[in-house]
Design a protein around this motif. Structure first.
Motif, PDB file in Angstrom:
ATOM      1  N   ARG A  66      -4.487   0.319  11.552  1.00  0.00           N
ATOM      2  CA  ARG A  66      -4.433   1.381  10.531  1.00  0.00           C
ATOM      3  C   ARG A  66      -3.592   0.946   9.340  1.00  0.00           C
ATOM      4  NH1 ARG A  66      -6.510   4.388   7.296  1.00  0.00           N
ATOM      5  NH2 ARG A  66      -5.454   6.296   6.757  1.00  0.00           N
ATOM      6  N   ILE A  67      -2.469   0.301   9.615  1.00  0.00           N
ATOM      7  CA  ILE A  67      -1.615  -0.199   8.532  1.00  0.00           C
ATOM      8  C   ILE A  67      -2.380  -1.228   7.698  1.00  0.00           C
ATOM      9  CG2 ILE A  67       0.422  -1.627   8.044  1.00  0.00           C
ATOM     10  CD1 ILE A  67       1.736  -0.196  10.484  1.00  0.00           C
ATOM     11  N   LEU A  68      -3.073  -2.146   8.372  1.00  0.00           N
ATOM     12  CA  LEU A  68      -3.845  -3.161   7.657  1.00  0.00           C
ATOM     13  C   LEU A  68      -4.966  -2.535   6.840  1.00  0.00           C
ATOM     14  CD1 LEU A  68      -3.986  -5.955  10.381  1.00  0.00           C
ATOM     15  CD2 LEU A  68      -2.578  -5.909   8.303  1.00  0.00           C
ATOM     16  N   GLU A  69      -5.585  -1.486   7.371  1.00  0.00           N
ATOM     17  CA  GLU A  69      -6.646  -0.796   6.637  1.00  0.00           C
ATOM     18  C   GLU A  69      -6.091  -0.120   5.386  1.00  0.00           C
ATOM     19  OE1 GLU A  69     -10.226   0.755   5.364  1.00  0.00           O
ATOM     20  OE2 GLU A  69      -9.799  -0.874   6.745  1.00  0.00           O
ATOM     21  N   ILE A  70      -4.948   0.517   5.505  1.00  0.00           N
ATOM     22  CA  ILE A  70      -4.317   1.151   4.340  1.00  0.00           C
ATOM     23  C   ILE A  70      -3.958   0.093   3.302  1.00  0.00           C
ATOM     24  CG2 ILE A  70      -2.221   2.351   3.572  1.00  0.00           C
ATOM     25  CD1 ILE A  70      -2.367   3.882   6.291  1.00  0.00           C
ATOM     26  N   GLN A  71      -3.447  -1.048   3.768  1.00  0.00           N
ATOM     27  CA  GLN A  71      -3.116  -2.139   2.852  1.00  0.00           C
ATOM     28  C   GLN A  71      -4.373  -2.629   2.131  1.00  0.00           C
ATOM     29  OE1 GLN A  71      -2.084  -5.930   4.583  1.00  0.00           O
ATOM     30  NE2 GLN A  71      -0.514  -6.268   3.014  1.00  0.00           N
ATOM     31  N   ARG A  72      -5.470  -2.778   2.876  1.00  0.00           N
ATOM     32  CA  ARG A  72      -6.728  -3.229   2.270  1.00  0.00           C
ATOM     33  C   ARG A  72      -7.225  -2.234   1.227  1.00  0.00           C
ATOM     34  NH1 ARG A  72     -11.552  -2.230   2.002  1.00  0.00           N
ATOM     35  NH2 ARG A  72     -11.587  -0.625   3.577  1.00  0.00           N
ATOM     36  N   GLN A  73      -7.157  -0.948   1.550  1.00  0.00           N
ATOM     37  CA  GLN A  73      -7.588   0.076   0.597  1.00  0.00           C
ATOM     38  C   GLN A  73      -6.735   0.048  -0.662  1.00  0.00           C
ATOM     39  OE1 GLN A  73      -7.425   3.704   2.861  1.00  0.00           O
ATOM     40  NE2 GLN A  73      -9.257   3.207   4.044  1.00  0.00           N
ATOM     41  N   SER A  74      -5.442  -0.133  -0.498  1.00  0.00           N
ATOM     42  CA  SER A  74      -4.552  -0.227  -1.658  1.00  0.00           C
ATOM     43  C   SER A  74      -4.893  -1.449  -2.494  1.00  0.00           C
ATOM     44  CB  SER A  74      -3.083  -0.308  -1.222  1.00  0.00           C
ATOM     45  OG  SER A  74      -2.700   0.879  -0.589  1.00  0.00           O
ATOM     46  N   ALA A  75      -5.168  -2.555  -1.819  1.00  0.00           N
ATOM     47  CA  ALA A  75      -5.520  -3.791  -2.524  1.00  0.00           C
ATOM     48  C   ALA A  75      -6.803  -3.600  -3.321  1.00  0.00           C
ATOM     49  CB  ALA A  75      -5.666  -4.937  -1.531  1.00  0.00           C
ATOM     50  N   ASP A  76      -7.774  -2.924  -2.730  1.00  0.00           N
ATOM     51  CA  ASP A  76      -9.038  -2.666  -3.427  1.00  0.00           C
ATOM     52  C   ASP A  76      -8.800  -1.807  -4.673  1.00  0.00           C
ATOM     53  OD1 ASP A  76     -10.390  -4.122  -1.520  1.00  0.00           O
ATOM     54  OD2 ASP A  76     -11.211  -2.354  -0.490  1.00  0.00           O
ATOM     55  N   ARG A  77      -7.982  -0.773  -4.549  1.00  0.00           N
ATOM     56  CA  ARG A  77      -7.700   0.115  -5.683  1.00  0.00           C
ATOM     57  C   ARG A  77      -6.948  -0.608  -6.793  1.00  0.00           C
ATOM     58  NH1 ARG A  77      -6.411   3.844  -1.780  1.00  0.00           N
ATOM     59  NH2 ARG A  77      -4.193   3.502  -2.088  1.00  0.00           N
TER      60      ARG A  77
END
Length: 96
Positions: A66-77
Motif C-alpha cells: 500500500r505504501i509503495l502504491e501511494i508512492q507510485r501514485q504520487s510519482a505519477d501526479r
C-alpha cells in the motif's frame, strides 16, 4: 509496602529541578512522580510491542504494498520516478 524495591538514580540538575516542580505542583513526592512516569513509559512500551506483534507477515506485506502504491501514485501526479522504478531501470540496463 513489603514487595516494593528501592532504587537510586542520578539526574542532571535541570531534570531534578523539573521533577521537584512537578512534585510540588501535584503535591506528591518525587518518588511518586518518578514511579508514575516509569509506569506510563513501560505501559506504552508494552502496547507498542504488542501492536507490532499483532501484525502477521501477510499484513506487513500488504501494508508495504500500500505504501509503495501511494508512492507510485504520487510519482505519477508529480511526474517523477519512484525508487523502485529507478532500481528496475538500472537492472534493465545491466540486464539483471
Amino acid at each position: 509496602m513489603p514487595n516494593d524495591a528501592s532504587i537510586s538514580i542520578r539526574l542532571p540538575e535541570t531534570t531534578r529541578r523539573a521533577l521537584d516542580a512537578a512534585a510540588n505542583k501535584a503535591r506528591r513526592s518525587r518518588a511518586f512522580i518518578v514511579k508514575e512516569a516509569l509506569d506510563q513509559y513501560l505501559k506504552n512500551a508494552r502496547r507498542s510491542k504488542l501492536r507490532l506483534k499483532e501484525w502477521t507477515a501477510e499484513e506487513r506485506r500488504a501494508g508495504l504494498q500500500r505504501i509503495l502504491e501511494i508512492q507510485r501514485q504520487s510519482a505519477d501526479r508529480e511526474n517523477y520516478r519512484t525508487a523502485q522504478e529507478v532500481i528496475d531501470f538500472i537492472r534493465d540496463i545491466r540486464g539483471d
